[in-house]
Design a protein around this motif. Structure first.
Motif, short mmCIF file in Angstrom:
data_model
loop_
_atom_site.label_atom_id
_atom_site.label_comp_id
_atom_site.label_asym_id
_atom_site.label_seq_id
_atom_site.Cartn_x
_atom_site.Cartn_y
_atom_site.Cartn_z
N TYR A 120 0.83 -1.21 0.00
CA TYR A 120 0.00 0.00 0.00
C TYR A 120 0.87 1.26 0.00
N SER A 121 1.91 1.24 0.81
CA SER A 121 2.82 2.40 0.89
C SER A 121 3.48 2.67 -0.45
N MET A 122 3.90 1.62 -1.12
CA MET A 122 4.56 1.80 -2.42
C MET A 122 3.56 2.26 -3.48
N GLU A 123 2.36 1.73 -3.43
CA GLU A 123 1.32 2.14 -4.38
C GLU A 123 1.00 3.63 -4.20
N ILE A 165 27.33 5.40 -17.10
CA ILE A 165 26.40 5.70 -18.19
C ILE A 165 26.55 7.14 -18.65
N ALA A 166 26.95 7.31 -19.90
CA ALA A 166 27.11 8.66 -20.46
C ALA A 166 25.74 9.30 -20.72
N ASN A 167 24.80 8.50 -21.23
CA ASN A 167 23.45 8.98 -21.53
C ASN A 167 22.42 8.12 -20.79
N PRO A 168 21.94 8.59 -19.64
CA PRO A 168 20.98 7.81 -18.84
C PRO A 168 19.75 7.38 -19.65
N VAL A 169 19.30 6.16 -19.40
CA VAL A 169 18.12 5.63 -20.09
C VAL A 169 16.86 6.15 -19.41
N HIS A 170 15.89 6.56 -20.21
CA HIS A 170 14.61 7.02 -19.66
C HIS A 170 13.56 5.94 -19.94
N TYR A 171 13.01 5.38 -18.86
CA TYR A 171 12.06 4.29 -19.00
C TYR A 171 10.63 4.82 -19.02
N ASP A 172 9.73 4.02 -19.59
CA ASP A 172 8.32 4.38 -19.67
C ASP A 172 7.68 4.20 -18.30
N ARG A 173 7.03 5.23 -17.81
CA ARG A 173 6.41 5.19 -16.48
C ARG A 173 5.42 4.05 -16.33
N LYS A 174 4.70 3.75 -17.41
CA LYS A 174 3.67 2.69 -17.33
C LYS A 174 4.30 1.33 -17.04
N ASP A 175 5.56 1.14 -17.47
CA ASP A 175 6.22 -0.14 -17.22
C ASP A 175 6.53 -0.34 -15.74
N PHE A 177 4.51 0.74 -13.38
CA PHE A 177 3.23 0.36 -12.80
C PHE A 177 2.91 -1.11 -13.10
N LEU A 178 3.27 -1.57 -14.28
CA LEU A 178 3.06 -2.97 -14.62
C LEU A 178 3.90 -3.88 -13.72
N LEU A 179 5.13 -3.44 -13.46
CA LEU A 179 6.01 -4.21 -12.58
C LEU A 179 5.45 -4.23 -11.17
N PHE A 180 4.99 -3.07 -10.70
CA PHE A 180 4.42 -3.01 -9.36
C PHE A 180 3.17 -3.87 -9.25
N SER A 193 9.03 -11.05 -15.53
CA SER A 193 8.74 -10.74 -16.94
C SER A 193 8.56 -9.23 -17.12
N ALA A 194 7.87 -8.62 -16.15
CA ALA A 194 7.67 -7.17 -16.21
C ALA A 194 8.98 -6.43 -16.06
N TYR A 195 9.87 -6.98 -15.22
CA TYR A 195 11.20 -6.36 -15.05
C TYR A 195 11.99 -6.43 -16.35
N CYS A 196 11.97 -7.58 -17.00
CA CYS A 196 12.69 -7.74 -18.26
C CYS A 196 12.13 -6.81 -19.33
N LYS A 197 10.82 -6.60 -19.32
CA LYS A 197 10.20 -5.66 -20.26
C LYS A 197 10.69 -4.25 -19.99
N LEU A 198 10.72 -3.87 -18.72
CA LEU A 198 11.18 -2.54 -18.35
C LEU A 198 12.62 -2.32 -18.80
N ARG A 199 13.47 -3.30 -18.55
CA ARG A 199 14.89 -3.18 -18.86
C ARG A 199 15.23 -3.56 -20.31
N ASN A 200 14.20 -3.99 -21.05
CA ASN A 200 14.40 -4.41 -22.44
C ASN A 200 15.40 -5.57 -22.51
#
Length: 204
Positions: A120-123, A165-175, A177-180, A193-200
Motif C-alpha cells: 500500500y505504501s509503495m502504491e 552511463i554517459a546517456n541515462p536511459v529514460h524508461y516508460d512510467r507505465k512499465d 506500474f506494470l512491474l508493481f 517478466s515485467a522487469y525484463c520488459k522494463l529493462r528491455n
C-alpha cells in the motif's frame, strides 16, 4: 571528457597512487579532500571512485577515523583492480549485468516478503509522485526485499552504474506500474517478466 571516463580514470590513478605509496592492508588512505587536491579532480568524483573500491571489498570507511585498505587475504590489490576496473566495454557490461541480476533477486525476495502495508505504501508513493528516478523506484524494491547485504551492495553498485552511463536511459512510467502490479499480485514469474520488459532484456 565524459563523466564515466573521468570516474574510471580516478580509480586508475588511485590504484597507481596506492602502489606508488607502498600502502598495505590496514593502512589509511588520504582523505577525499587530499585526494581531490592530489589528483586535481572534484571531491564528488573521488567519492564515487572510493565507493567502487568499497564495493570490491578493497577499502572500508570507519566513522570518525577515515578510510583504510582492507585485508584482502593475500590478493595483490593492484593486480585485482587492474583485472576488474578497465576502461573497456566488458567492464561496463559486467557492471550492468550484475546490477540487473541483483535487482531480479531483490524482486524475488520482495514478492515473498512485502506485506500489505508495504504494498500500500509503495502504491501510494507511485500514485502521488509526479516524477521519480529509476533509482527511487528500485530503492523501494530493495527495501522490500529486507536483505541488508543486498541493500548495501545495490546502493554502491547503482552509483557505479550511474557513473558509467554517459546517456541515462529514460524508461516508460507505465512499465513501472506494470512491474508493481505483478509484485502486488505476488506473482514471481509475472514480476520478473515485467522487469525484463522494463529493462528491455530478453526472456529465456
Amino acid at each position: 571528457m565524459a563523466n564515466s571516463k573521468v570516474y574510471l580514470e580516478i580509480v586508475k590513478q588511485l590504484r597507481e597512487m596506492i602502489a606508488a605509496d607502498g600502502l598495505m592492508q590496514g593502512d589509511k588512505i588520504p582523505s577525499e579532500r587530499e585526494l581531490s587536491e592530489r589528483l586535481n579532480v572534484g571531491r564528488s568524483s573521488v567519492r564515487e571512485a572510493l565507493r567502487a573500491l568499497e564495493l570490491l571489498g578493497l577499502i572500508e570507511t570507519r566513522r570518525g577515523e577515515g578510510t583504510f585498505i582492507r585485508d584482502f587475504h593475500g590478493h595483490q590489490l593492484v593486480q585485482l583492480l587492474s583485472t576488474f576496473i578497465l576502461q573497456d566495454e566488458k567492464a561496463k557490461s559486467d557492471v550492468y549485468e550484475t546490477k540487473y541480476l541483483l535487482e531480479m533477486d531483490c524482486l524475488r525476495l520482495a514478492v515473498k516478503k512485502m506485506d500489505d502495508a508495504m504494498i500500500y505504501s509503495m502504491e501510494k508513493w507511485l500514485s502521488e509522485t509526479a516524477q521519480f528516478h529509476d533509482d527511487d523506484f528500485f530503492c523501494q524494491i530493495v527495501q522490500g526485499a529486507e536483505n541488508h547485504l543486498f541493500s548495501r551492495i545495490w546502493g554502491i553498485l547503482k552509483d557505479y552504474y550511474n557513473a558509467l552511463i554517459a546517456n541515462p536511459v529514460h524508461y516508460d512510467r507505465k512499465d513501472y506500474f506494470l512491474l508493481f502490479k505483478a509484485l502486488a499480485e505476488k506473482n514471481e514469474q509475472k514480476t520478473l517478466s515485467a522487469y525484463c520488459k522494463l529493462r528491455n532484456l530478453s526472456i529465456d
